[in-house]
Design a protein around this motif. Structure first.
Motif, PDB file in Angstrom:
ATOM      1  N   ARG A 143      75.056  58.357  40.777  1.00  0.00           N
ATOM      2  CA  ARG A 143      75.739  58.237  39.481  1.00  0.00           C
ATOM      3  C   ARG A 143      76.906  57.272  39.570  1.00  0.00           C
ATOM      4  O   ARG A 143      77.079  56.408  38.713  1.00  0.00           O
ATOM      5  N   ARG A 144      77.704  57.432  40.609  1.00  0.00           N
ATOM      6  CA  ARG A 144      78.857  56.536  40.762  1.00  0.00           C
ATOM      7  C   ARG A 144      78.408  55.112  41.056  1.00  0.00           C
ATOM      8  O   ARG A 144      79.011  54.135  40.615  1.00  0.00           O
ATOM      9  N   LEU A 145      77.324  54.980  41.799  1.00  0.00           N
ATOM     10  CA  LEU A 145      76.809  53.652  42.133  1.00  0.00           C
ATOM     11  C   LEU A 145      76.408  52.884  40.873  1.00  0.00           C
ATOM     12  O   LEU A 145      76.506  51.649  40.837  1.00  0.00           O
ATOM     13  N   ARG A 146      75.966  53.614  39.859  1.00  0.00           N
ATOM     14  CA  ARG A 146      75.559  52.979  38.601  1.00  0.00           C
ATOM     15  C   ARG A 146      76.741  52.748  37.655  1.00  0.00           C
ATOM     16  O   ARG A 146      76.572  52.138  36.605  1.00  0.00           O
ATOM     17  N   SER A 147      77.891  53.217  38.039  1.00  0.00           N
ATOM     18  CA  SER A 147      79.083  53.104  37.184  1.00  0.00           C
ATOM     19  C   SER A 147      79.748  51.735  37.367  1.00  0.00           C
ATOM     20  O   SER A 147      79.398  50.971  38.281  1.00  0.00           O
ATOM     21  N   PRO A 148      80.747  51.420  36.522  1.00  0.00           N
ATOM     22  CA  PRO A 148      81.488  50.146  36.681  1.00  0.00           C
ATOM     23  C   PRO A 148      82.313  50.062  37.952  1.00  0.00           C
ATOM     24  O   PRO A 148      82.927  49.024  38.220  1.00  0.00           O
ATOM     25  N   ASP A 149      82.333  51.159  38.735  1.00  0.00           N
ATOM     26  CA  ASP A 149      83.100  51.130  39.990  1.00  0.00           C
ATOM     27  C   ASP A 149      82.500  50.161  40.997  1.00  0.00           C
ATOM     28  O   ASP A 149      83.182  49.748  41.948  1.00  0.00           O
ATOM     29  N   PHE A 150      81.214  49.787  40.815  1.00  0.00           N
ATOM     30  CA  PHE A 150      80.545  48.902  41.767  1.00  0.00           C
ATOM     31  C   PHE A 150      79.854  47.767  41.020  1.00  0.00           C
ATOM     32  O   PHE A 150      79.495  47.905  39.842  1.00  0.00           O
ATOM     33  N   ARG A 151      79.688  46.671  41.691  1.00  0.00           N
ATOM     34  CA  ARG A 151      78.937  45.543  41.126  1.00  0.00           C
ATOM     35  C   ARG A 151      77.885  45.102  42.136  1.00  0.00           C
ATOM     36  O   ARG A 151      78.072  45.235  43.354  1.00  0.00           O
ATOM     37  N   THR A 152      76.811  44.565  41.619  1.00  0.00           N
ATOM     38  CA  THR A 152      75.742  44.059  42.472  1.00  0.00           C
ATOM     39  C   THR A 152      76.056  42.632  42.894  1.00  0.00           C
ATOM     40  O   THR A 152      76.385  41.785  42.062  1.00  0.00           O
ATOM     41  N   VAL A 153      75.979  42.373  44.188  1.00  0.00           N
ATOM     42  CA  VAL A 153      76.181  41.011  44.704  1.00  0.00           C
ATOM     43  C   VAL A 153      74.828  40.299  44.757  1.00  0.00           C
ATOM     44  O   VAL A 153      74.650  39.224  44.184  1.00  0.00           O
ATOM     45  N   PHE A 154      73.893  40.883  45.470  1.00  0.00           N
ATOM     46  CA  PHE A 154      72.506  40.434  45.507  1.00  0.00           C
ATOM     47  C   PHE A 154      71.627  41.672  45.307  1.00  0.00           C
ATOM     48  O   PHE A 154      72.110  42.804  45.410  1.00  0.00           O
ATOM     49  N   THR A 155      70.380  41.449  45.037  1.00  0.00           N
ATOM     50  CA  THR A 155      69.463  42.575  44.876  1.00  0.00           C
ATOM     51  C   THR A 155      69.519  43.478  46.111  1.00  0.00           C
ATOM     52  O   THR A 155      69.314  43.022  47.236  1.00  0.00           O
ATOM     53  N   GLY A 156      69.857  44.742  45.890  1.00  0.00           N
ATOM     54  CA  GLY A 156      69.926  45.686  46.995  1.00  0.00           C
ATOM     55  C   GLY A 156      71.267  45.748  47.684  1.00  0.00           C
ATOM     56  O   GLY A 156      71.446  46.530  48.621  1.00  0.00           O
ATOM     57  N   VAL A 157      72.231  44.914  47.268  1.00  0.00           N
ATOM     58  CA  VAL A 157      73.546  44.882  47.909  1.00  0.00           C
ATOM     59  C   VAL A 157      74.617  45.059  46.836  1.00  0.00           C
ATOM     60  O   VAL A 157      74.624  44.348  45.828  1.00  0.00           O
ATOM     61  N   VAL A 158      75.532  45.986  47.060  1.00  0.00           N
ATOM     62  CA  VAL A 158      76.607  46.239  46.096  1.00  0.00           C
ATOM     63  C   VAL A 158      77.948  46.188  46.809  1.00  0.00           C
ATOM     64  O   VAL A 158      78.018  46.229  48.051  1.00  0.00           O
ATOM     65  N   VAL A 159      79.011  46.124  46.000  1.00  0.00           N
ATOM     66  CA  VAL A 159      80.362  46.096  46.543  1.00  0.00           C
ATOM     67  C   VAL A 159      81.292  46.787  45.570  1.00  0.00           C
ATOM     68  O   VAL A 159      81.028  46.827  44.359  1.00  0.00           O
ATOM     69  N   ASP A 160      82.344  47.373  46.084  1.00  0.00           N
ATOM     70  CA  ASP A 160      83.355  47.986  45.239  1.00  0.00           C
ATOM     71  C   ASP A 160      83.883  46.936  44.256  1.00  0.00           C
ATOM     72  O   ASP A 160      84.242  45.823  44.661  1.00  0.00           O
ATOM     73  N   ALA A 161      83.919  47.277  42.974  1.00  0.00           N
ATOM     74  CA  ALA A 161      84.302  46.312  41.939  1.00  0.00           C
ATOM     75  C   ALA A 161      85.726  45.825  42.085  1.00  0.00           C
ATOM     76  O   ALA A 161      86.100  44.781  41.520  1.00  0.00           O
ATOM     77  N   ARG A 162      86.550  46.548  42.832  1.00  0.00           N
ATOM     78  CA  ARG A 162      87.941  46.128  43.013  1.00  0.00           C
ATOM     79  C   ARG A 162      88.096  45.022  44.049  1.00  0.00           C
ATOM     80  O   ARG A 162      89.158  44.398  44.158  1.00  0.00           O
ATOM     81  N   ILE A 163      87.065  44.788  44.814  1.00  0.00           N
ATOM     82  CA  ILE A 163      87.107  43.725  45.821  1.00  0.00           C
ATOM     83  C   ILE A 163      86.795  42.396  45.135  1.00  0.00           C
ATOM     84  O   ILE A 163      85.783  42.266  44.459  1.00  0.00           O
ATOM     85  N   PRO A 164      87.658  41.383  45.273  1.00  0.00           N
ATOM     86  CA  PRO A 164      87.430  40.102  44.589  1.00  0.00           C
ATOM     87  C   PRO A 164      86.122  39.440  45.011  1.00  0.00           C
ATOM     88  O   PRO A 164      85.642  39.626  46.136  1.00  0.00           O
ATOM     89  N   ASP A 165      85.569  38.666  44.102  1.00  0.00           N
ATOM     90  CA  ASP A 165      84.334  37.920  44.382  1.00  0.00           C
ATOM     91  C   ASP A 165      84.711  36.625  45.089  1.00  0.00           C
ATOM     92  O   ASP A 165      85.174  35.673  44.462  1.00  0.00           O
ATOM     93  N   THR A 166      84.551  36.588  46.392  1.00  0.00           N
ATOM     94  CA  THR A 166      84.891  35.412  47.185  1.00  0.00           C
ATOM     95  C   THR A 166      83.688  34.969  47.992  1.00  0.00           C
ATOM     96  O   THR A 166      82.696  35.701  48.132  1.00  0.00           O
ATOM     97  N   VAL A 167      83.786  33.781  48.559  1.00  0.00           N
ATOM     98  CA  VAL A 167      82.682  33.288  49.389  1.00  0.00           C
ATOM     99  C   VAL A 167      82.512  34.150  50.639  1.00  0.00           C
ATOM    100  O   VAL A 167      81.396  34.317  51.137  1.00  0.00           O
ATOM    101  N   VAL A 168      83.606  34.723  51.134  1.00  0.00           N
ATOM    102  CA  VAL A 168      83.502  35.595  52.306  1.00  0.00           C
ATOM    103  C   VAL A 168      82.728  36.860  51.946  1.00  0.00           C
ATOM    104  O   VAL A 168      81.831  37.291  52.686  1.00  0.00           O
ATOM    105  N   VAL A 169      83.055  37.461  50.804  1.00  0.00           N
ATOM    106  CA  VAL A 169      82.365  38.676  50.372  1.00  0.00           C
ATOM    107  C   VAL A 169      80.890  38.396  50.145  1.00  0.00           C
ATOM    108  O   VAL A 169      80.010  39.147  50.587  1.00  0.00           O
ATOM    109  N   ARG A 170      80.584  37.301  49.452  1.00  0.00           N
ATOM    110  CA  ARG A 170      79.178  36.986  49.181  1.00  0.00           C
ATOM    111  C   ARG A 170      78.428  36.631  50.462  1.00  0.00           C
ATOM    112  O   ARG A 170      77.234  36.907  50.606  1.00  0.00           O
ATOM    113  N   SER A 171      79.139  36.006  51.403  1.00  0.00           N
ATOM    114  CA  SER A 171      78.496  35.699  52.689  1.00  0.00           C
ATOM    115  C   SER A 171      78.166  36.972  53.458  1.00  0.00           C
ATOM    116  O   SER A 171      77.091  37.100  54.050  1.00  0.00           O
ATOM    117  N   ARG A 172      79.096  37.918  53.460  1.00  0.00           N
ATOM    118  CA  ARG A 172      78.825  39.194  54.132  1.00  0.00           C
ATOM    119  C   ARG A 172      77.633  39.895  53.478  1.00  0.00           C
ATOM    120  O   ARG A 172      76.771  40.463  54.163  1.00  0.00           O
TER     121      ARG A 172
END
Length: 310
Positions: free
Chosen positions: A25-54
């Motif tokens: 339920r929480r995973l589907r909430s605005p607390d997280f965002r999808t980076v790539f299919t199958g990969v999510v990240v806490d929405a409070r973490i900025p979208d950077t090249v380092v985050v997307r690379s990880r």
């Protein structure tokens, strides 16, 4: 109620959410965002090249190494926008993830680590991008890598000289034009415009010192013996305080030390390069700097000419 818990440290596989204490339920909430299919990240973490690379490394096959535009940015280089995360392999791989671009090479990848991630070395990244970037952008990348302390101009020349991949000649030509002390992409472009037109190459980062050896002023590009400074004024120079500071500095150097200034704007460099070259050439000539009677046209392949304003 807002989430006050500390954010999870980085991207993670959606399949691992429960192990990390994250409910469906929480995973589907605005607390997280999808980076790539199958990969999510806490929405409070900025979208950077380092985050997307990880995130990309979580879904890539074994042996992937961040490369090309992605590696350039991870090393602190300035490159044109590219929406992909680029990953190189030394073997054939088959995978498809939207937003991740695989590259397959037969030559050995020169692997370093940056932010704990496997990345092609600065010099190999430079050579890989020789196939994709024009001369101006490639030299600007090299200038930036050198400025950041990732390599030296000699490192790039030596690596390009022995480069077994595509576009060796382009990489070597660009490497030989990389200089130390360059502060910005427009400064790289301005220097190359001058050089490609056949005018004498300006010195970079001239430091003017007082009698005690302390640096009083710095000239971005110029010819110290002739006391000619060529300076690029970006948009931030239009701020009133900066404009007043520039005027005071230049007036003092002109009146006290005999310096002549050619001031260049973005409109000059990227819209009216032909007129700018003529202004630089005539100023050089007036100060006794030897210049060719007819300028080379080599610069025209790399700079747009605004014919409507010409």
């Amino acid at each position: 109620m807002p989430d006050t818990s500390p954010p999870l440290p980085g991207p993670f596989l959606r399949a691992e959410a429960k192990n990390l204490g994250v409910s469906d339920r929480r995973l589907r909430s605005p607390d997280f965002r999808t980076v790539f299919t199958g990969v999510v990240v806490d929405a409070r973490i900025p979208d950077t090249v380092v985050v997307r690379s990880r995130a990309a490394m979580l879904v890539c096959p074994e042996g992937g190494v961040l490369s090309h535009w992605t590696a350039a940015r991870l090393w602190g280089g300035v490159v044109s926008d590219n929406e992909w995360i680029h990953v190189a392999f030394m073997r054939d791989v088959r995978f498809r993830v939207s937003g991740v671009k695989p590259h397959r090479f037969r030559h050995r990848l020169d692997i370093r680590f940056r932010h704990g991630l496997p990345v092609t070395s600065p010099a190999q990244t430079f050579c890989h991008l020789a196939r994709h970037l024009g001369l101006i952008d490639l030299v600007a990348l090299g200038d930036r890598l050198v400025k950041k302390g990732r390599c030296t101009p000699d490192d790039l020349i030596a690596y390009a000289h022995n480069w077994p991949g595509q576009c060796r000649d382009e990489a070597l030509t660009a490497a030989r034009l990389v200089r130390m002390g360059v502060d910005s992409v427009p400064e790289s472009a301005l220097r190359l415009l001058i050089v490609l037109a056949g005018l004498p190459e300006p010195e970079v980062n001239i430091r003017l010192r007082d009698v005690d050896g302390n640096v009083r002023f710095r000239i971005e590009l110029g010819y110290e013996d002739a006391r000619l400074a060529i300076e690029y004024d970006g948009r931030w120079h239009e701020e009133p305080a900066q404009r007043a500071h520039d005027a005071e500095r230049r007036s003092g150097l002109s009146e006290r030390d005999g310096w002549t200034f050619v001031i260049v704007t973005a409109d000059d460099l990227y819209g009216l390069p032909e007129q700018l070259l003529e202004r630089i050439r005539s100023t050089m000539q007036s100060l006794g700097i030897p210049v060719p009677t007819v300028l080379s046209d080599d610069w025209r392949r790399h700079f747009r000419v605004d014919t409507a304003a010409a």
